[in-house]
Design a protein around this motif. Structure first.
Motif, mmCIF file in Angstrom:
data_model
loop_
_atom_site.group_PDB
_atom_site.id
_atom_site.type_symbol
_atom_site.label_atom_id
_atom_site.label_comp_id
_atom_site.label_asym_id
_atom_site.label_seq_id
_atom_site.Cartn_x
_atom_site.Cartn_y
_atom_site.Cartn_z
ATOM 1 N N ARG A 56 0.814 -1.225 0.000
ATOM 2 C CA ARG A 56 0.000 0.000 0.000
ATOM 3 C C ARG A 56 0.844 1.271 0.000
ATOM 4 N NH1 ARG A 56 -5.056 -0.594 4.220
ATOM 5 N NH2 ARG A 56 -5.868 -2.604 3.486
ATOM 6 N N GLY A 57 2.110 1.114 0.374
ATOM 7 C CA GLY A 57 2.936 2.314 0.516
ATOM 8 C C GLY A 57 2.653 3.057 1.795
ATOM 9 N N THR A 58 2.166 2.350 2.802
ATOM 10 C CA THR A 58 1.814 2.984 4.078
ATOM 11 C C THR A 58 3.007 3.700 4.695
ATOM 12 O OG1 THR A 58 0.138 1.291 4.485
ATOM 13 C CG2 THR A 58 0.938 2.530 6.404
ATOM 14 N N ALA A 59 4.182 3.056 4.631
ATOM 15 C CA ALA A 59 5.361 3.637 5.269
ATOM 16 C C ALA A 59 5.711 4.989 4.657
ATOM 17 C CB ALA A 59 6.536 2.675 5.137
ATOM 18 N N VAL A 60 5.732 5.048 3.325
ATOM 19 C CA VAL A 60 6.070 6.299 2.640
ATOM 20 C C VAL A 60 5.016 7.357 2.904
ATOM 21 C CG1 VAL A 60 6.482 7.360 0.384
ATOM 22 C CG2 VAL A 60 7.380 5.071 0.876
ATOM 23 N N ALA A 61 3.755 6.930 2.936
ATOM 24 C CA ALA A 61 2.666 7.878 3.189
ATOM 25 C C ALA A 61 2.782 8.496 4.576
ATOM 26 C CB ALA A 61 1.314 7.173 3.045
ATOM 27 N N GLN A 62 3.378 7.753 5.518
ATOM 28 C CA GLN A 62 3.536 8.264 6.880
ATOM 29 C C GLN A 62 4.881 8.949 7.097
ATOM 30 O OE1 GLN A 62 2.502 5.453 9.931
ATOM 31 N NE2 GLN A 62 0.527 4.943 9.011
ATOM 32 N N GLY A 63 5.615 9.171 6.002
ATOM 33 C CA GLY A 63 6.833 9.962 6.097
ATOM 34 C C GLY A 63 8.128 9.187 6.178
ATOM 35 N N ALA A 64 8.059 7.857 6.181
ATOM 36 C CA ALA A 64 9.285 7.054 6.241
ATOM 37 C C ALA A 64 9.856 6.897 4.836
ATOM 38 C CB ALA A 64 9.009 5.688 6.857
ATOM 39 N N SER A 65 11.170 6.661 4.773
ATOM 40 C CA SER A 65 11.803 6.516 3.466
ATOM 41 C C SER A 65 11.586 5.135 2.870
ATOM 42 C CB SER A 65 13.303 6.796 3.577
ATOM 43 O OG SER A 65 13.912 5.904 4.504
ATOM 44 N N SER A 66 11.252 4.162 3.687
ATOM 45 C CA SER A 66 10.998 2.807 3.200
ATOM 46 C C SER A 66 10.211 2.048 4.258
ATOM 47 C CB SER A 66 12.313 2.069 2.921
ATOM 48 O OG SER A 66 13.015 1.833 4.129
ATOM 49 N N THR A 67 9.693 0.895 3.854
ATOM 50 C CA THR A 67 8.965 0.064 4.816
ATOM 51 C C THR A 67 9.882 -0.435 5.921
ATOM 52 O OG1 THR A 67 7.418 -0.641 3.087
ATOM 53 C CG2 THR A 67 7.532 -2.001 5.064
ATOM 54 N N ALA A 68 11.134 -0.755 5.559
ATOM 55 C CA ALA A 68 12.077 -1.237 6.576
ATOM 56 C C ALA A 68 12.328 -0.171 7.637
ATOM 57 C CB ALA A 68 13.384 -1.654 5.911
ATOM 58 N N VAL A 69 12.501 1.070 7.217
ATOM 59 C CA VAL A 69 12.723 2.160 8.173
ATOM 60 C C VAL A 69 11.493 2.345 9.052
ATOM 61 C CG1 VAL A 69 13.099 4.649 8.388
ATOM 62 C CG2 VAL A 69 14.411 3.320 6.731
ATOM 63 N N TRP A 70 10.332 2.257 8.450
ATOM 64 C CA TRP A 70 9.078 2.396 9.206
ATOM 65 C C TRP A 70 8.944 1.282 10.239
ATOM 66 C CZ3 TRP A 70 4.498 -0.456 9.677
ATOM 67 C CH2 TRP A 70 3.388 0.209 10.196
ATOM 68 N N LEU A 71 9.265 0.045 9.835
ATOM 69 C CA LEU A 71 9.201 -1.079 10.764
ATOM 70 C C LEU A 71 10.209 -0.918 11.906
ATOM 71 C CD1 LEU A 71 8.838 -4.057 8.258
ATOM 72 C CD2 LEU A 71 7.105 -3.263 9.893
ATOM 73 N N ARG A 72 11.363 -0.361 11.593
ATOM 74 C CA ARG A 72 12.358 -0.140 12.648
ATOM 75 C C ARG A 72 11.781 0.760 13.737
ATOM 76 N NH1 ARG A 72 17.415 3.562 11.281
ATOM 77 N NH2 ARG A 72 15.665 5.009 11.149
ATOM 78 N N GLU A 73 11.113 1.827 13.334
ATOM 79 C CA GLU A 73 10.543 2.756 14.311
ATOM 80 C C GLU A 73 9.298 2.176 14.971
ATOM 81 O OE1 GLU A 73 11.999 5.531 15.196
ATOM 82 O OE2 GLU A 73 13.618 5.144 13.764
ATOM 83 N N ARG A 74 8.463 1.507 14.185
ATOM 84 C CA ARG A 74 7.189 1.009 14.716
ATOM 85 C C ARG A 74 7.375 -0.185 15.646
ATOM 86 N NH1 ARG A 74 2.070 3.152 15.079
ATOM 87 N NH2 ARG A 74 0.654 1.449 15.656
ATOM 88 N N LEU A 75 8.225 -1.118 15.245
ATOM 89 C CA LEU A 75 8.396 -2.357 16.003
ATOM 90 C C LEU A 75 9.709 -2.393 16.781
ATOM 91 C CD1 LEU A 75 7.127 -4.931 13.345
ATOM 92 C CD2 LEU A 75 5.807 -3.640 15.045
ATOM 93 N N ARG A 76 10.481 -1.296 16.685
ATOM 94 C CA ARG A 76 11.772 -1.192 17.400
ATOM 95 C C ARG A 76 12.714 -2.333 17.000
ATOM 96 N NH1 ARG A 76 7.650 0.052 20.210
ATOM 97 N NH2 ARG A 76 7.400 -2.049 21.074
ATOM 98 N N LEU A 77 12.863 -2.496 15.684
ATOM 99 C CA LEU A 77 13.759 -3.507 15.124
ATOM 100 C C LEU A 77 15.041 -2.839 14.636
ATOM 101 C CD1 LEU A 77 11.183 -5.434 12.887
ATOM 102 C CD2 LEU A 77 11.911 -6.051 15.196
ATOM 103 N N THR A 78 16.059 -3.638 14.423
ATOM 104 C CA THR A 78 17.225 -3.129 13.716
ATOM 105 C C THR A 78 16.886 -3.070 12.222
ATOM 106 O OG1 THR A 78 18.171 -5.327 13.333
ATOM 107 C CG2 THR A 78 18.772 -4.195 15.397
ATOM 108 N N ILE A 79 17.622 -2.264 11.491
ATOM 109 C CA ILE A 79 17.376 -2.161 10.049
ATOM 110 C C ILE A 79 17.567 -3.510 9.350
ATOM 111 C CG2 ILE A 79 18.421 -1.269 7.925
ATOM 112 C CD1 ILE A 79 16.327 0.546 8.941
ATOM 113 N N PRO A 80 18.648 -4.274 9.641
ATOM 114 C CA PRO A 80 18.772 -5.590 8.991
ATOM 115 C C PRO A 80 17.585 -6.501 9.280
ATOM 116 C CG PRO A 80 20.871 -4.951 9.940
ATOM 117 C CD PRO A 80 19.867 -3.953 10.424
ATOM 118 N N ALA A 81 17.090 -6.496 10.532
ATOM 119 C CA ALA A 81 15.941 -7.340 10.874
ATOM 120 C C ALA A 81 14.687 -6.869 10.143
ATOM 121 C CB ALA A 81 15.716 -7.330 12.380
ATOM 122 N N ALA A 82 14.527 -5.561 10.030
ATOM 123 C CA ALA A 82 13.351 -5.027 9.337
ATOM 124 C C ALA A 82 13.385 -5.354 7.847
ATOM 125 C CB ALA A 82 13.272 -3.517 9.550
#
Length: 416
Positions: A56-82
């Motif tokens: 859906r592009g939810t991450a970009v729509a919410q201001g993140a540069s990618s889904t992985a970056v969004w998951l890092r902030e949302r789920l408190r993951l490392t970038i490699p894990a995301a």
């Protein structure tokens, strides 16, 4: 779905407080099986949600540069894990329906799904969709018996089971596909950390992996009974030795018109005859001990600096121990001279017994060959080295290791 997941969360929370020690052995095993099956089912749900968020592009729509970056902030993951989570979600989404159903039923794990999806993709390319469908059934059945690593090994010969008449030709095509996949996926990431340290991550293709193992495995063995390094530390030091050898070979391409080199700037106190802390050309600082160790077998370029760091005069560089002197040293020591070490000369630095920085001369009577590990060991521990009556090096252990401090010698390289 949100309400159902909330109910599942409540059920799991109720289990968290239960005492596992109170279960009978058969109940304990059954509970473990049930928890694992639930984990796989939750993974199927989670990956489907991640795939939908990404699609859906939810991450970009919410201001993140990618889904992985969004998951890092949302789920408190490392970038490699995301990133791995996004990749797995795409892999599961592309997998055949039967595979997704098996994951949802808890019959296969996420890693097994990756293996099955890769195999089915290769089979479909080489043998067509009908054979691929047959392969799915066999692979899902195997997943109930074998872990992902063994499943991947078995999957390389899946056509022997589902299409034996074309197995050999398809195996060749599968090998080509795997080689192309390895070429595509190869990468090495160098991430800077604090204090000049680097973190290496990546995936090597089979050829490079073989070269790396051939280079560092012989250097990763314990250097003797006193070697307390863990396996990871030994591999780290082996990689450093390989880099030193490459720099010493003088076959690397030039960098900015100069040979590949490490540049350390340091000051020298003429009164105390001591080197001070050093600075790499990258701006990172080194301890005096590290500077002294590097100065043992390095090109020294004296320079006079003004008070503001301006270069006023530059002397002629000179190699401390090289040419005929190093060859004589190799003939005498035969390799690393530290007791119990079998490292050959090409892996060794020339160490000044009486440090050059302290006024030690550059001659055969003041030099000894040491591998990278034992060079560091001598500089940072209480061992001392000297030449015996026969002009061969001998090492005095610290008192805590040998109260009598009896001299020890290396017997691996002796010619007589």
């Amino acid at each position: 779905m949100v309400e159902e997941l909330a109910q599942a969360d409540d059920a799991v929370a109720a289990c968290v407080g239960d005492a596992a020690w109170a279960l009978a052995e058969d109940e304990l095993v059954a509970a473990l099986d049930a928890a694992h099956r639930l984990e796989q089912r939750l993974a199927a749900v989670k990956l489907a949600l991640v795939r939908e968020v990404d699609g859906r592009g939810t991450a970009v729509a919410q201001g993140a540069s990618s889904t992985a970056v969004w998951l890092r902030e949302r789920l408190r993951l490392t970038i490699p894990a995301a990133r791995r989570l996004v990749d797995l979600a795409a892999c599961v989404d592309a997998a055949p329906t039967a595979v997704r159903d098996a994951l949802a039923a808890g019959a296969v794990s996420v890693e097994q799904v990756r293996v099955i999806a890769d195999t089915v993709s290769t089979v479909q390319t080489s043998a067509g969709p009908e054979v691929a469908d047959n392969a799915v059934a066999v692979l899902v059945d195997w997943a109930g018996q074998f872990d992902p690593m063994l499943l991947r090994k078995l999957s390389t010969r899946i056509l022997d089971h589902v299409a034996p008449d074309i197995a050999d030709a398809a195996a060749a095509a599968a090998l080509d596909a795997e080689d192309a996949r390895a070429t595509r996926d190869r990468h090495l990431t160098i991430s800077e950390q604090t204090n000049g340290r680097l973190r290496l991550t990546g995936t090597l293709d089979a050829e490079t992996a073989t070269l790396l193992r051939a280079a560092i495995d012989p250097l990763s063995a314990p250097a003797g009974p006193d070697d307390n390094r863990c396996a990871g530390q030994r591999r780290h030091d082996a990689l450093a030795d390989v880099c030193r050898l490459a720099l010493r070979a003088n076959e690397l391409p030039d960098s900015g018109g100069d040979p590949a080199q490490i540049v350390v700037t340091t000051s020298y106190d003429g009164l105390t005859r001591q080197l001070s802390t050093g600075v790499l050309d990258l701006g990172l600082r080194l301890t005096p001990d590290t500077v002294r160790r590097l100065a043992c077998d390095a090109t020294i370029l004296p320079a006079v600096l003004g008070g503001t760091g301006q270069v006023l005069d530059v002397g002629r560089q000179r190699r401390l121990i090289s040419g005929p002197l190093r060859r004589a040293l190799v003939l005498r020591d035969g390799g690393c001279a530290f007791p119990g070490c079998d490292r050959p000369p090409r892996w060794c630095d020339a160490h000044h017994i009486h440090h050059w920085a302290d006024g030690g001369p550059t001659n055969l009577d003041n030099a000894v060959l040491l591998c990278g590990h034992h060079h560091r060991h001598i500089h940072h521990n209480d061992w001392t080295v000297r030449l015996g009556d026969d002009s061969h090096p001998e090492f005095i252990p610290p008192a805590w290791l040998d109260p009598d401090q009896l001299p020890r010698r290396n017997h691996y390289h002796r010619r007589t």
